[in-house]
Design an enzyme around this catalytic site. Sequence first.
Site, PDB file in Angstrom:
ATOM      1  N   LYS A 154       0.826  -1.222   0.000  1.00 51.66           N
ATOM      2  CA  LYS A 154       0.000   0.000   0.000  1.00 51.66           C
ATOM      3  C   LYS A 154       0.860   1.272   0.000  1.00 51.66           C
ATOM      4  CE  LYS A 154      -2.158  -1.834   3.541  1.00 51.66           C
ATOM      5  NZ  LYS A 154      -1.803  -3.252   3.371  1.00 51.66           N
ATOM      6  N   ILE A 155       1.887   1.284   0.869  1.00 49.48           N
ATOM      7  CA  ILE A 155       2.701   2.507   0.970  1.00 49.48           C
ATOM      8  C   ILE A 155       3.649   2.628  -0.233  1.00 49.48           C
ATOM      9  CG2 ILE A 155       4.457   3.705   2.356  1.00 49.48           C
ATOM     10  CD1 ILE A 155       3.079   2.417   4.861  1.00 49.48           C
ATOM     11  N   THR A 232      11.381   4.465   5.970  1.00 50.56           N
ATOM     12  CA  THR A 232      10.231   4.850   6.811  1.00 50.56           C
ATOM     13  C   THR A 232       9.500   3.591   7.271  1.00 50.56           C
ATOM     14  OG1 THR A 232       8.856   5.080   4.835  1.00 50.56           O
ATOM     15  CG2 THR A 232       9.822   7.111   5.729  1.00 50.56           C
ATOM     16  N   SER A 233      10.143   2.407   7.108  1.00 51.16           N
ATOM     17  CA  SER A 233       9.420   1.164   7.436  1.00 51.16           C
ATOM     18  C   SER A 233       9.710   0.686   8.859  1.00 51.16           C
ATOM     19  CB  SER A 233       9.727   0.087   6.406  1.00 51.16           C
ATOM     20  OG  SER A 233       8.962   0.355   5.242  1.00 51.16           O
ATOM     21  N   ARG A 234      10.824   0.005   9.054  1.00 51.26           N
ATOM     22  CA  ARG A 234      11.200  -0.428  10.400  1.00 51.26           C
ATOM     23  C   ARG A 234      12.717  -0.372  10.528  1.00 51.26           C
ATOM     24  NH1 ARG A 234       6.816   0.540  11.652  1.00 51.26           N
ATOM     25  NH2 ARG A 234       5.191  -0.774  12.544  1.00 51.26           N
ATOM     26  N   ASP A 258      13.147   7.436   9.391  1.00 50.73           N
ATOM     27  CA  ASP A 258      12.044   7.740  10.322  1.00 50.73           C
ATOM     28  C   ASP A 258      11.980   6.679  11.413  1.00 50.73           C
ATOM     29  OD1 ASP A 258       9.705   9.288  11.085  1.00 50.73           O
ATOM     30  OD2 ASP A 258       8.531   7.525  10.507  1.00 50.73           O
ATOM     31  N   GLU A 263      15.008   2.163  18.651  1.00 51.76           N
ATOM     32  CA  GLU A 263      14.232   3.382  18.947  1.00 51.76           C
ATOM     33  C   GLU A 263      13.339   3.263  20.184  1.00 51.76           C
ATOM     34  OE1 GLU A 263      11.868   3.427  15.217  1.00 51.76           O
ATOM     35  OE2 GLU A 263      10.085   3.158  16.454  1.00 51.76           O
ATOM     36  N   HIS A 295       9.919   8.495  14.154  1.00 46.00           N
ATOM     37  CA  HIS A 295       8.777   7.627  13.794  1.00 46.00           C
ATOM     38  C   HIS A 295       7.491   8.462  13.672  1.00 46.00           C
ATOM     39  CE1 HIS A 295       7.676   3.123  13.876  1.00 46.00           C
ATOM     40  NE2 HIS A 295       6.754   3.779  13.208  1.00 46.00           N
ATOM     41  N   GLN A 296       7.580   9.501  12.854  1.00 46.84           N
ATOM     42  CA  GLN A 296       6.447  10.411  12.729  1.00 46.84           C
ATOM     43  C   GLN A 296       5.755  10.308  11.362  1.00 46.84           C
ATOM     44  OE1 GLN A 296       8.820  14.320  12.836  1.00 46.84           O
ATOM     45  NE2 GLN A 296       7.299  14.824  11.282  1.00 46.84           N
ATOM     46  N   ALA A 297       6.209   9.358  10.518  1.00 50.52           N
ATOM     47  CA  ALA A 297       5.665   9.315   9.161  1.00 50.52           C
ATOM     48  C   ALA A 297       4.146   9.114   9.155  1.00 50.52           C
ATOM     49  CB  ALA A 297       6.354   8.213   8.358  1.00 50.52           C
ATOM     50  N   PHE A 298       3.651   8.337  10.119  1.00 49.48           N
ATOM     51  CA  PHE A 298       2.198   8.048  10.159  1.00 49.48           C
ATOM     52  C   PHE A 298       1.399   9.243  10.661  1.00 49.48           C
ATOM     53  CE2 PHE A 298       1.085   7.960  14.677  1.00 49.48           C
ATOM     54  CZ  PHE A 298       2.341   8.051  15.262  1.00 49.48           C
TER      55      PHE A 298
HETATM   56  P1  NAD Z   1       1.894  -3.807   2.899  1.00 51.47           P
HETATM   57  O1  NAD Z   1       1.693  -5.099   3.605  1.00 51.47           O
HETATM   58  O2  NAD Z   1       0.743  -3.205   2.159  1.00 51.47           O
HETATM   59  O3  NAD Z   1       3.122  -3.908   1.871  1.00 51.47           O
HETATM   60  C1  NAD Z   1       4.324  -4.548   2.178  1.00 51.47           C
HETATM   61  C2  NAD Z   1       4.920  -5.060   0.884  1.00 51.47           C
HETATM   62  O4  NAD Z   1       6.186  -5.633   1.184  1.00 51.47           O
HETATM   63  C3  NAD Z   1       4.065  -6.168   0.227  1.00 51.47           C
HETATM   64  O5  NAD Z   1       3.836  -5.859  -1.128  1.00 51.47           O
HETATM   65  C4  NAD Z   1       4.900  -7.418   0.405  1.00 51.47           C
HETATM   66  O6  NAD Z   1       4.736  -8.359  -0.647  1.00 51.47           O
HETATM   67  C5  NAD Z   1       6.302  -6.829   0.426  1.00 51.47           C
HETATM   68  N1  NAD Z   1       7.275  -7.738   1.042  1.00 51.47           N
HETATM   69  C6  NAD Z   1       7.107  -8.537   2.129  1.00 51.47           C
HETATM   70  N2  NAD Z   1       8.234  -9.246   2.360  1.00 51.47           N
HETATM   71  C7  NAD Z   1       9.109  -8.896   1.385  1.00 51.47           C
HETATM   72  C8  NAD Z   1      10.421  -9.289   1.070  1.00 51.47           C
HETATM   73  N3  NAD Z   1      11.071 -10.217   1.794  1.00 51.47           N
HETATM   74  N4  NAD Z   1      11.020  -8.738   0.000  1.00 51.47           N
HETATM   75  C9  NAD Z   1      10.390  -7.811  -0.757  1.00 51.47           C
HETATM   76  N5  NAD Z   1       9.123  -7.381  -0.508  1.00 51.47           N
HETATM   77  C10 NAD Z   1       8.495  -7.925   0.550  1.00 51.47           C
HETATM   78  O7  NAD Z   1       2.432  -2.797   4.012  1.00 51.47           O
HETATM   79  P2  NAD Z   1       2.403  -1.203   3.951  1.00 51.47           P
HETATM   80  O8  NAD Z   1       1.132  -0.707   4.555  1.00 51.47           O
HETATM   81  O9  NAD Z   1       2.800  -0.743   2.601  1.00 51.47           O
HETATM   82  O10 NAD Z   1       3.547  -0.856   5.011  1.00 51.47           O
HETATM   83  C11 NAD Z   1       4.921  -1.119   4.760  1.00 51.47           C
HETATM   84  C12 NAD Z   1       5.693  -0.981   6.055  1.00 51.47           C
HETATM   85  O11 NAD Z   1       5.688   0.403   6.454  1.00 51.47           O
HETATM   86  C13 NAD Z   1       5.026  -1.676   7.259  1.00 51.47           C
HETATM   87  O12 NAD Z   1       5.413  -3.012   7.346  1.00 51.47           O
HETATM   88  C14 NAD Z   1       5.525  -0.878   8.435  1.00 51.47           C
HETATM   89  O13 NAD Z   1       6.673  -1.513   8.944  1.00 51.47           O
HETATM   90  C15 NAD Z   1       5.883   0.469   7.840  1.00 51.47           C
HETATM   91  N6  NAD Z   1       5.084   1.569   8.393  1.00 51.47           N
HETATM   92  C16 NAD Z   1       5.745   2.616   8.951  1.00 51.47           C
HETATM   93  C17 NAD Z   1       5.045   3.695   9.460  1.00 51.47           C
HETATM   94  C18 NAD Z   1       5.740   4.894  10.056  1.00 51.47           C
HETATM   95  O14 NAD Z   1       5.087   5.723  10.714  1.00 51.47           O
HETATM   96  N7  NAD Z   1       7.033   5.070   9.864  1.00 51.47           N
HETATM   97  C19 NAD Z   1       3.652   3.686   9.398  1.00 51.47           C
HETATM   98  C20 NAD Z   1       3.011   2.607   8.804  1.00 51.47           C
HETATM   99  C21 NAD Z   1       3.734   1.552   8.299  1.00 51.47           C
END
Ligand code: NAD
Length: 332
Positions: A154-155, A232-234, A258, A263, A295-298
């Site tokens: 999604k992101i 911005t993921s983890r 982020d 953290e 961790h403010q992206a959300f």
């Molecule tokens: P999502 O589940 O919609 O998308 C994740 C994508 O990663 C999927 O398309 C999946 O197939 C792919 N994926 C999984 N394992 C993989 C691998 N080994 N290699 C390659 N691709 C792989 O999730 P999303 O909503 O897009 O969110 C992504 C990440 O963003 C979340 O997991 C979360 O950790 C992070 N996040 C961060 C914040 C923030 O405030 N910084 C807020 C929300 C989410």
Amino acid sequence: MKLAFFSTKPYEKHFFEKINVKYNHQITFFDAHLNMETISLVKGFQAVCVFVNDTLDEQILEKMAENNVKLIVLRSAGFNNVDIKAAHKLGLSVVRVPAYSPYAVAEHSLALIMTLNRKIHKAYNRIRDDNFSLDGLMGFDIHTKTVGIFGTGKIGQTFAKIMSGFGCRLIAFDLFEDKECLDLGVEYVSCNELFATSDIISLHCPLNHETHHLINKKTLSMMKKGVMLINTSRGGLIDTPEIINSLKDGKIGYLGLDVYEEEADIFFEDLSGKVLQDDVLARLLTFQNVIVTSHQAFFTDNAMNKIAETSLDNISKFEQNIPVNLVLPEKD
Ligand code: NAD
């Protein structure tokens, strides 16, 4: 349902109280993180609401089960902080907010890119000092650059749509190809090709055993000199000491974070009156070409409304025996 709400910050309390008028759950807000010292607070509650830096390992989950907790409500999308297998074994259901605003996170990734590239952080400080020179502020056109998107869920997909407006080449790696990304002109490439050919790499995949330290000595060595890396993921996606080495030798030209692996006791807290104890983070913060946000992206108004609405609705649906947004253990 009686809900114990951990790691409460004033800004989220406001959203949950406002939206709970409709749901009428009995919420008790605790400032504390959920850990072995605070676990006794769950006594008498059927549901426990936690955020990204509350770690729910097997030991904590066992205590929850002993205290008759039935439901864990994650007010986040990511669930890497919960031992899902153990929760399932102990009969604890886990629900989350799978999508609240992909725009919030994707737009923050862009904010990091633009700030790093055009050095807005430096310009802001410099001009407040009446220094109007341009020395050291030169950026680059994003137009025609290669942007590598790791994870097009999604992101990642939302980020691809934003970046397509710049007229850059978009490449991606994911376990599955996304139709909307393909329609947009995103080219799926191998993981190694993404690392080797991108000018900007943005991480949008979850943290799991496959992606832990995805950015490490080996993958860093494949990258172009001066590459921009955005996470911005983890935090656990990056081996931070290795990234520091790559910042020192110029391999990484720009770094936007982020999230940070360690953290948990730092982000979301005001530590301004204290000495920062984390030497790795302290070293990261010395680089002019690194921007760290806490961790403010959300954190947008739209996302906060959606997080509160979905979390409270998840509880009501669970009470009605029609659970939604459940997190289930991966099959072995
Ligand atoms: P999502 O589940 O919609 O998308 C994740 C994508 O990663 C999927 O398309 C999946 O197939 C792919 N994926 C999984 N394992 C993989 C691998 N080994 N290699 C390659 N691709 C792989 O999730 P999303 O909503 O897009 O969110 C992504 C990440 O963003 C979340 O997991 C979360 O950790 C992070 N996040 C961060 C914040 C923030 O405030 N910084 C807020 C929300 C989410």
